[in-house]
Write an enzyme that holds these catalytic residues in place. Structure first.
Site, PDB file in Angstrom:
ATOM      1  N   CYS B  75       0.825  -1.213   0.000  1.00  0.00           N
ATOM      2  CA  CYS B  75       0.000   0.000   0.000  1.00  0.00           C
ATOM      3  C   CYS B  75       0.856   1.259   0.000  1.00  0.00           C
ATOM      4  O   CYS B  75       0.691   2.139  -0.837  1.00  0.00           O
ATOM      5  CB  CYS B  75      -0.915  -0.014   1.218  1.00  0.00           C
ATOM      6  SG  CYS B  75      -1.894   1.471   1.423  1.00  0.00           S
ATOM      7  N   CYS B  80      -1.718   1.736  -2.979  1.00  0.00           N
ATOM      8  CA  CYS B  80      -2.654   2.838  -2.726  1.00  0.00           C
ATOM      9  C   CYS B  80      -2.052   4.237  -2.718  1.00  0.00           C
ATOM     10  O   CYS B  80      -2.596   5.157  -3.332  1.00  0.00           O
ATOM     11  CB  CYS B  80      -3.356   2.671  -1.387  1.00  0.00           C
ATOM     12  SG  CYS B  80      -3.492   1.014  -0.767  1.00  0.00           S
ATOM     13  N   LYS B  83      -0.379   5.415  -6.038  1.00  0.00           N
ATOM     14  CA  LYS B  83      -1.441   5.366  -7.041  1.00  0.00           C
ATOM     15  C   LYS B  83      -2.345   6.585  -6.903  1.00  0.00           C
ATOM     16  O   LYS B  83      -2.678   7.267  -7.871  1.00  0.00           O
ATOM     17  CB  LYS B  83      -2.227   4.068  -6.817  1.00  0.00           C
ATOM     18  CG  LYS B  83      -3.459   3.866  -7.644  1.00  0.00           C
ATOM     19  CD  LYS B  83      -4.750   4.305  -6.963  1.00  0.00           C
ATOM     20  CE  LYS B  83      -5.173   3.575  -5.721  1.00  0.00           C
ATOM     21  NZ  LYS B  83      -5.840   2.303  -6.001  1.00  0.00           N
ATOM     22  N   TYR B 216      -8.574  -3.541 -11.369  1.00  0.00           N
ATOM     23  CA  TYR B 216      -8.585  -2.118 -11.011  1.00  0.00           C
ATOM     24  C   TYR B 216      -7.180  -1.555 -11.100  1.00  0.00           C
ATOM     25  O   TYR B 216      -6.990  -0.381 -11.423  1.00  0.00           O
ATOM     26  CB  TYR B 216      -9.220  -1.879  -9.637  1.00  0.00           C
ATOM     27  CG  TYR B 216      -8.396  -2.304  -8.445  1.00  0.00           C
ATOM     28  CD1 TYR B 216      -8.654  -3.496  -7.781  1.00  0.00           C
ATOM     29  CD2 TYR B 216      -7.358  -1.494  -7.969  1.00  0.00           C
ATOM     30  CE1 TYR B 216      -7.901  -3.882  -6.698  1.00  0.00           C
ATOM     31  CE2 TYR B 216      -6.602  -1.873  -6.885  1.00  0.00           C
ATOM     32  CZ  TYR B 216      -6.868  -3.076  -6.245  1.00  0.00           C
ATOM     33  OH  TYR B 216      -6.126  -3.469  -5.160  1.00  0.00           O
ATOM     34  N   GLU B 220      -6.742   1.748 -13.213  1.00  0.00           N
ATOM     35  CA  GLU B 220      -6.278   2.946 -12.504  1.00  0.00           C
ATOM     36  C   GLU B 220      -4.976   3.452 -13.110  1.00  0.00           C
ATOM     37  O   GLU B 220      -4.810   4.659 -13.330  1.00  0.00           O
ATOM     38  CB  GLU B 220      -6.094   2.644 -11.016  1.00  0.00           C
ATOM     39  CG  GLU B 220      -7.415   2.533 -10.251  1.00  0.00           C
ATOM     40  CD  GLU B 220      -7.214   2.147  -8.791  1.00  0.00           C
ATOM     41  OE1 GLU B 220      -8.152   2.343  -7.999  1.00  0.00           O
ATOM     42  OE2 GLU B 220      -6.126   1.640  -8.439  1.00  0.00           O
ATOM     43  N   HIS B 488     -26.748  20.777  -0.623  1.00  0.00           N
ATOM     44  CA  HIS B 488     -26.797  21.318  -1.976  1.00  0.00           C
ATOM     45  C   HIS B 488     -25.777  22.431  -2.131  1.00  0.00           C
ATOM     46  O   HIS B 488     -25.637  23.262  -1.255  1.00  0.00           O
ATOM     47  CB  HIS B 488     -28.222  21.842  -2.232  1.00  0.00           C
ATOM     48  CG  HIS B 488     -28.421  22.359  -3.618  1.00  0.00           C
ATOM     49  ND1 HIS B 488     -28.541  21.524  -4.709  1.00  0.00           N
ATOM     50  CD2 HIS B 488     -28.503  23.616  -4.093  1.00  0.00           C
ATOM     51  CE1 HIS B 488     -28.690  22.269  -5.797  1.00  0.00           C
ATOM     52  NE2 HIS B 488     -28.684  23.536  -5.451  1.00  0.00           N
ATOM     53  N   GLU B 493     -25.776  14.544  -2.856  1.00  0.00           N
ATOM     54  CA  GLU B 493     -27.191  14.745  -2.535  1.00  0.00           C
ATOM     55  C   GLU B 493     -28.092  13.879  -3.388  1.00  0.00           C
ATOM     56  O   GLU B 493     -29.233  13.596  -3.030  1.00  0.00           O
ATOM     57  CB  GLU B 493     -27.582  16.218  -2.662  1.00  0.00           C
ATOM     58  CG  GLU B 493     -27.539  16.752  -4.091  1.00  0.00           C
ATOM     59  CD  GLU B 493     -27.949  18.222  -4.174  1.00  0.00           C
ATOM     60  OE1 GLU B 493     -29.052  18.560  -3.719  1.00  0.00           O
ATOM     61  OE2 GLU B 493     -27.155  19.028  -4.726  1.00  0.00           O
TER      62      GLU B 493
END
Lengths: 116, 494
Positions: B75, B80, B83, B216, B220, B488, B493
């Site tokens: 990681c 992670c 990346k 992924y 990615e 908002h 939302e």
């Protein structure tokens, strides 16, 4: 031993090619006492470990300036060397450093000096 | 596992269970953790809190290209962290384009320096490596940069990079050795191809890149490389993002294709040859169709293999202590307390069979395991409803069931899917796509329309998903969701 950013950089450059360790502390008054209490604690602990420095390496003791200078968020040490506090003990040119209370721990100082 | 724990408490019994060579009652360490990654370090630091004598062994076998890295695991070093930073670099490139419409004026053409980015990223990683070493030393956890393998009951051999071997014994072990990228097994793969292990520290810009794979990792990497302005092609054997909601996977692929990533579908490389040496050089890739005899060729500066990851469990002496592994996959089966078939040996992280390969899962499993071992806790790691995010150019956040899995488990008639496209306000002014961002929730009709699946495709998907994951853990229903007033103007939302 140096004082101020420019002197530090000049000195570090003059030793280019050798491992450089540096301890940054607040200025000392006429009695030799720093305005930075943590620096007062850390200095003897760091000095006691100096015999563990690798061969060929250089140790620079750098006074950064007075308290007002240090508090300025734009001072050269903060801007260029990315220092966040004093005392800071670092291995120049690497991400390896010890900051503030970390400098009180002889084990950590030794690790910085002796391990890769 | 309850039985195993009872045996654990009685050292006399432990000797009988092992049955082979007599083992010492007093061990060098209470706990030895093999692997200094997300799971291993979390477990080690936690055990130190309970004043246990702990050792961590971490060693990185260099890649075929010679890449290696410091303490912290996948990681931190090749996963992670770099990346996400490179993904951010690509997003900033897009933001610079958008900024003109918001009034920012700059006449120079905006260019990207791979070297500047990589240096900054590696610097940050270096500070993390150092931080972990300081943390371990400070907590009195012994760390050795050495390759650990079992040689007998309760005993491991640690070999450092100079080949010096030392033996250590411990009452308990946690295996947290993680995985490494798989190679294709075709001519030229190890000689010329890179993997994610090499990409994030590559000392030159990769140039025109072929990414092989549809994981992924593949998408990615392809995504940010393209976002940095490189010519990127993705070669896919069959489907994208196997295991993920396929509708979402296809939307991700479609978005990437419309934004400059080339896809070659239904082909696998069969050989890689070097046309020109260099950094980067030029490589020729020959590929065969999966559906017929058609062959294609292409030339690229870099070939990045991202076809899967294999657990590092085959060469750590598990046979010497009798730990079962799945022979086909290399994964280690454990009970719900992360215990292997050998009572004093535990395993956490990516190497576990049928568990999620995620950093936070490994950390959680490691910490809870240590709590159970040394603090009398009983909480087990909850692997259900773990949220994830894929950081493709259009980010995808998810928690819970995919639509296919929900249909399979509950029946199509028993689930209701609510969905919506949305146009982020920040995308309106720069005229970015108005029909690509998308969100859906899958509800279980028979259980008060409980939300059992959450999927969002849009900017900051990870940030959006995290809060909903907590709500799902609390049993969120559609009605509760409807009764929650939106903020908002934000994407969430919807």
């Amino acid at each position: 031993q140096v004082r101020g950013y420019s002197e530090f950089v000049r000195t570090a450059q003059s030793y280019h090619g050798r491992p450089i360790f540096a301890l940054f502390c607040g200025d000392k008054d006429a009695e030799g006492k720093s305005w930075c209490p943590d620096c007062v604690t850390a200095e003897p602990i760091v000095r006691k470990e100096l015999h563990n420095l690798p061969d060929e390496s250089v140790f620079i003791y750098c006074l950064v300036g007075d308290r007002a200078y240090w508090k300025d968020p734009n001072n050269e040490f903060r801007r260029n060397l990315k220092l966040t506090g004093v005392p800071t003990l670092l291995k120049y040119g690497t991400p390896q450093k010890l900051v503030e209370e970390e400098c009180f721990k002889a084990e950590l100082v030794r690790m910085l000096f002796t391990e890769d | 596992s309850v039985q195993a724990h009872k045996e654990e408490d009685n050292p006399q019994k432990t000797m009988e269970v092992n049955g082979l060579t007599p083992v010492p009652h007093s061990y060098d360490y209470d706990l030895i953790v093999i692997g200094g990654g997300s799971g291993g370090l979390a477990a080690a630091k936690e055990a130190a809190k309970y004043e246990k004598k702990v050792m961590v062994l971490d060693f990185v076998t260099p890649t075929p290209q010679g890449s290696s890295w410091g303490l912290g695991g996948t990681c931190v070093n090749v996963g992670c962290i770099p990346k996400k930073l490179m993904h951010q670099a690509a997003l900033l490139g897009q933001a610079l384009q958008d900024s003109r419409k918001f009034g920012w004026q700059f006449t120079e053409e905006v260019k990207h320096s791979w070297m500047t980015m990589t240096e900054s990223v590696q610097n940050y990683i270096g500070s993390l490596n150092w931080g972990y070493r300081v943390a371990l030393r400070d907590k009195k956890v012994t760390y050795e940069n050495a390759y650990g393998e079992f040689v007998g009951p309760h005993t491991i051999k640690a070999t450092n990079k100079k080949g010096v071997e030392k033996l250590y014994t411990a009452e308990r072990f946690i295996i947290a050795t993680g995985e490494r990228p798989r190679y294709l097994g075709i001519p030229g793969d190890k000689e010329y191809c890179l993997s994610s292990d090499d990409l994030f520290s590559l000392p030159y810009c990769p140039g025109k890149t072929l990414v092989v794979g549809a994981s992924y990792v593949a998408l990615e990497c392809a995504g940010f490389l393209a976002g940095l302005g490189l010519d990127v092609t993705v070669m896919v054997r069959s489907i994208l993002l196997r295991g993920f909601d396929q509708d979402m996977a296809n939307r991700i692929g479609e978005y990437m294709e419309e934004h400059g990533v080339n896809f070659i579908r239904g082909f696998v490389p069969i050989k890689v040859e070097q046309v020109e040496e260099g950094t980067p050089g030029v490589l020729k890739v020959t590929a065969k169709s999966t559906t017929g005899d058609q062959m294609i060729e292409g030339e690229y500066n870099t070939v990045l293999l991202a076809i899967g990851r294999d657990p590092c469990t085959r060469k750590i002496g598990l046979d010497k202590v009798g730990v079962n592994i799945n022979e086909k996959t290399g994964k280690i089966p454990v009970n719900d307390e992360e215990q292997t078939n050998v009572p004093y040996i535990y395993a956490i992280g990516d190497i576990l069979q049928d568990k999620l390969e995620l950093t936070p899962v490994a950390i959680q499993a490691g910490r809870l395991l240590v709590h159970r071992l040394y603090a009398g806790a009983t909480t087990k790691c909850d692997y259900v409803n773990v949220p994830t995010t894929v950081f493709t150019p259009l980010e995808y956040g998810a928690c819970g069931y995919s639509e296919e899995t929900a249909v399979e488990k509950f029946g199509e008639a028993n689930i209701e899917v609510y969905h919506s496209h949305f146009w982020p306000l920040e995308w309106t002014v720069p005229s970015r796509d108005n029909n690509k961002c998308y969100a859906k929730i899958i509800c279980n009709i028979q259980d008060n329309e409980r939300v059992i699946g959450f999927h969002v495709l849009g900017p900051n998907a990870g940030e959006v998903t995290q809060g909903f994951a907590a709500a799902i853990k609390c049993g969120l229903t559609k009605e509760q969701l409807d009764n929650t007033v939106g903020i908002h103007p934000v994407c969430a939302e919807v």
